[in-house]
Structures are given as C-alpha cells and as structure tokens.
Design an enzyme around this catalytic site. Structure first.
Site, short mmCIF file in Angstrom:
data_model
loop_
_atom_site.label_atom_id
_atom_site.label_comp_id
_atom_site.label_asym_id
_atom_site.label_seq_id
_atom_site.Cartn_x
_atom_site.Cartn_y
_atom_site.Cartn_z
N SER A 149 -3.94 8.32 -10.11
CA SER A 149 -4.26 9.44 -9.21
C SER A 149 -5.73 9.83 -9.31
O SER A 149 -6.22 10.58 -8.46
CB SER A 149 -3.44 10.67 -9.62
OG SER A 149 -2.07 10.43 -9.53
N GLU A 182 -3.37 5.08 -0.14
CA GLU A 182 -4.82 5.20 -0.28
C GLU A 182 -5.30 4.00 -1.10
O GLU A 182 -4.85 3.81 -2.24
CB GLU A 182 -5.11 6.52 -1.03
CG GLU A 182 -6.52 7.01 -0.98
CD GLU A 182 -6.64 8.39 -1.67
OE1 GLU A 182 -5.85 8.74 -2.56
OE2 GLU A 182 -7.59 9.12 -1.31
N ASN A 193 -6.61 13.60 -3.80
CA ASN A 193 -6.51 14.45 -4.99
C ASN A 193 -7.78 15.26 -5.25
O ASN A 193 -7.74 16.29 -5.91
CB ASN A 193 -6.13 13.63 -6.22
CG ASN A 193 -4.64 13.30 -6.21
OD1 ASN A 193 -3.86 14.02 -5.59
ND2 ASN A 193 -4.26 12.23 -6.86
N HIS A 231 -2.87 3.64 -4.21
CA HIS A 231 -2.40 4.99 -4.55
C HIS A 231 -1.35 5.44 -3.54
O HIS A 231 -1.67 5.79 -2.41
CB HIS A 231 -3.62 5.94 -4.58
CG HIS A 231 -3.28 7.32 -5.02
ND1 HIS A 231 -3.93 8.44 -4.55
CD2 HIS A 231 -2.36 7.79 -5.89
CE1 HIS A 231 -3.43 9.51 -5.12
NE2 HIS A 231 -2.48 9.14 -5.93
#
Ligand code: CAA
Ligand code: NAD
Length: 283
Positions: free
Chosen positions: A119, A152, A190, A140
């Site tokens: 992450s 991602e 994130n 991701h």
C-alpha cells in the site's frame, strides 16, 4: 509472455480476494501462507466468498466449482517455481517482504515478474533485494478485491516497459481498470486516503462528534459508500497504521502522522473487522 499460472503469497484479507479474482478470470492459482493453519483459513475465506457469489446468482455452480478447482494451496515457496507471475500480499513491513522477494528471486524463472500489493512501501526498495528489479512492480489491488474496479500499477525507476505492459494485460484479463503511478510512497490513492482517515480519527479522538455521526456525515453528506472509521475498520487498523508510519517516515509531514488512538488500538489488538473489533464491534 503467456501467463497461465499466478502465484499469490499471503492469503489474508487481500491475498484471498486476489486469489478469487485470478481464479475466476481463468488463471491457475498457487497460494502460500505462513503455515498450514493460516493457509486453511485463507482458502476457507476464498471458498466462502465464491459460494456467496454462487448463492447470489452472480456465477453458476459449475463456474464456482471450476474456479475452486483452479486454486491450489502450497506449503513452501519452492512450489512457486511453476508460476508465470507472482503477486506478494503479505504484511505491510519491508523486512518480511524482503525475505520473500529474496527467496522467490532464487526460485522463479528469470523472466517471471514479481509484483507486490504493498500500500505504501517503495517498489525500488523491495526490488533492490532481487537480481531482477526490472521485473518488479506494484500491483495494488483495492479492498474488497472482487468488488473494487481499480488496479493501481506502480513502476519504479527500474521497472521495464515490458513488465508494465504485461501487468496491464493481466489487469485487463482480471476485469480491472488500471492506472499507473510513479514509485512515490502511497502512490495515488493512499497518499490521499490516509491523511483523510487520520483526520477522521483525530476528530473522534478530540470528541468533536460520535463515531457514528462522523461516518454518517461523510456517507450522507459526501455520498461515500462508507464513512472513514468504518473504512479504517475494513482496511484493518494494523495496515492503516503501517501505511501511515511509512508515509510519515518518507515525507515527514504532520498530515501523515498516526494519531495516538490508532496506535493504542493496534497495540490492544483492535484491528477492525478482521479481529472482530475496531471502531465498531463485528462479533
Ligand atoms: N467479496 C465479494 N463481493 C462482495 C464483498 C466481498 N468481500 N463485499 C461486498 N460484495 C458485493 C456484494 O455481493 C454486493 O454485490 P451485489 O450488489 O451485486 O449483490 C455488493 O458488493 C455490495 O455489497 P453489500 O450490499 O453487502 O454491501 P455494501 O453495499 O455496503 O457494499 C462495499 C460493501 C462494497 C464494501 C462498499 O461499502 C464499499 O465500496 N466501501 C468502500 C470500499 C473502499 O473504499 N475500499 C478501498 C479501501 S482502501 C484500499 O483498499 C487500499 C489500501 O491500500 C488500504
Ligand atoms: P492481512 O493481515 O489480512 O494478511 C496478510 C497475510 O500475510 C496474513 O494472513 C499473514 O499470515 C500472511 N503472511 C505474512 N508473512 C508471510 C510470509 N512470509 N509468507 C506467506 N504469508 C505471509 O493483510 P492484508 O490487508 O491482506 O494486506 C496484505 C498486503 O496488502 C499489505 O502489503 C497491505 O498493505 C496491502 N493492501 C491492503 C489493503 C487493505 O485494505 N487491507 C488494500 C490494498 C493493499
């Protein structure tokens, strides 16, 4: 390169979702865990989710059976030698990820791509332990993996164009929409999400409103599917804290600094949905 078999390391919250999505998309899947008990629990989670899909009429019973038959649990990293692509989805800390990448690098064919579902951790830092940094990238996924559309892709300065193109192809075969981000901690999503969750925890810690009202405010006022504290429980408070610590360590900006309450909850074993209690009770 034609990819038929995907290896997945870690069958927790994310790994189990990645296993399900890969198998449903026709890939053969090898999956490994820390030990036999955790593997059994992870595979049971995958089975439950697939059976839920079948009971809701999303897939036929035959499709569910075929999906399950494509999944094989393995007991050692050696057994990943047959994989054409490996996706690591273990705990969000650099050291265990390094151990897995170092071992895999010695086991897998030299042309095989190793992806990480991290992450926040730098892809270059993970790749540095291998002799194939050009074939390492971030894939991701988002939680819950079977539902969330986004994948991602994160390329480090050493990730090759070919590696990125292969990951884009796999993403399309998984039915995901891919976006590409540079290897900057937190990537796109994130980097935006974590300060938002941190702020929500700070509001709650400061007694500005009840947790229910904070969540209802965002859900009803901003039309988010869930409020930030419910979302933190879904992600896992341990993972949320680990990501905040990486981002704060990298950027040094106060907006990434984990609030004391988050750290206390993780220390107390209140990890959110996966442990049965976080901001809310799930037992
Ligand atoms: N597996 C498979 N399907 C699932 C599922 C799961 N774990 N959870 C929900 N679903 C499906 C349901 O079957 C249902 O499908 P249908 O409508 O077709 O029947 C649909 O999703 C909606 O589910 P529910 O009605 O049970 O519940 P809901 O409407 O409250 O939705 C939710 C649940 C999809 C989780 C929704 O609340 C949501 O989208 N929340 C936000 C999730 C989010 O933001 N995720 C990103 C987290 S951040 C991250 O992942 C990155 C990181 O690095 C930390
Ligand atoms: P989790 O705690 O649910 O699962 C991690 C699993 O990895 C555990 O089952 C653990 O036993 C296993 N594991 C640890 N070391 C291992 C090893 N050496 N070999 C095999 N298995 C091992 O965590 P998670 O939420 O699934 O997160 C996994 C990764 O995905 C992390 O890097 C996290 O940052 C990332 N991620 C999490 C989310 C989320 O919403 N939770 C979303 C996107 C990405």
């Amino acid at each position: 390169m034609s990819i038929q078999t995907i290896g997945i390391i870690g069958c927790g919250l994310m790994g189990s979702g990645i296993v399900e999505v890969c198998a449903r998309s026709g890939f053969n899947v090898l999956v490994g865990e820390m030990d036999g008990e955790l593997l059994k629990a992870g595979l049971a989670r995958v089975r439950k989710s697939i059976e839920r899909g079948a009971s809701r009429g999303k897939i036929s019973p035959e499709e569910a059976e075929a999906t399950l038959s494509r999944i094989q649990g393995v007991n050692s990293l050696q057994e990943f030698a047959a994989a054409d692509l490996v996706i690591e989805a273990i705990t969000e800390h650099l050291e265990p990820k390094h151990r897995v990448f170092r071992e895999l690098d010695a086991i897998l064919r030299p042309d095989v791509i190793i992806a990480t579902n991290t992450s926040s951790i730098s892809i270059a830092a993970i790749a540095a332990i291998t002799r194939r940094p050009d074939r390492v990238l971030g894939m991701h996924f988002f939680n819950p993996v079977p539902v969330m559309q986004l994948l991602e892709l994160v390329r480090s300065i050493l990730t090759s164009d070919e590696t990125l193109a292969t990951a884009q192809e796999v993403g399309a075969r998984l039915g995901k929409t891919t976006v590409v981000a540079k290897d900057s901690p937190g990537f796109i999503v994130n980097r935006l999400l974590i300060p938002y969750i941190i702020d929500a925890i700070k509001l709650y810690e400061a007694g500005l409103a009840t947790k229910e009202d904070i969540d209802a405010g965002v859900k009803l006022g901003l039309a988010h599917p869930m409020g930030p504290l419910t979302l933190a429980d879904l992600v896992g408070l341990d993972t949320t804290l680990a990501v905040a610590d990486v981002l704060y360590g990298e950027y040094g900006e106060p907006r990434f600094k984990a609030p004391p309450l988050l750290r206390q909850m993780v220390t107390a074993g209140l990890l959110g949905r996966k442990s049965g209690r976080g901001f809310y009770d799930y037992k």
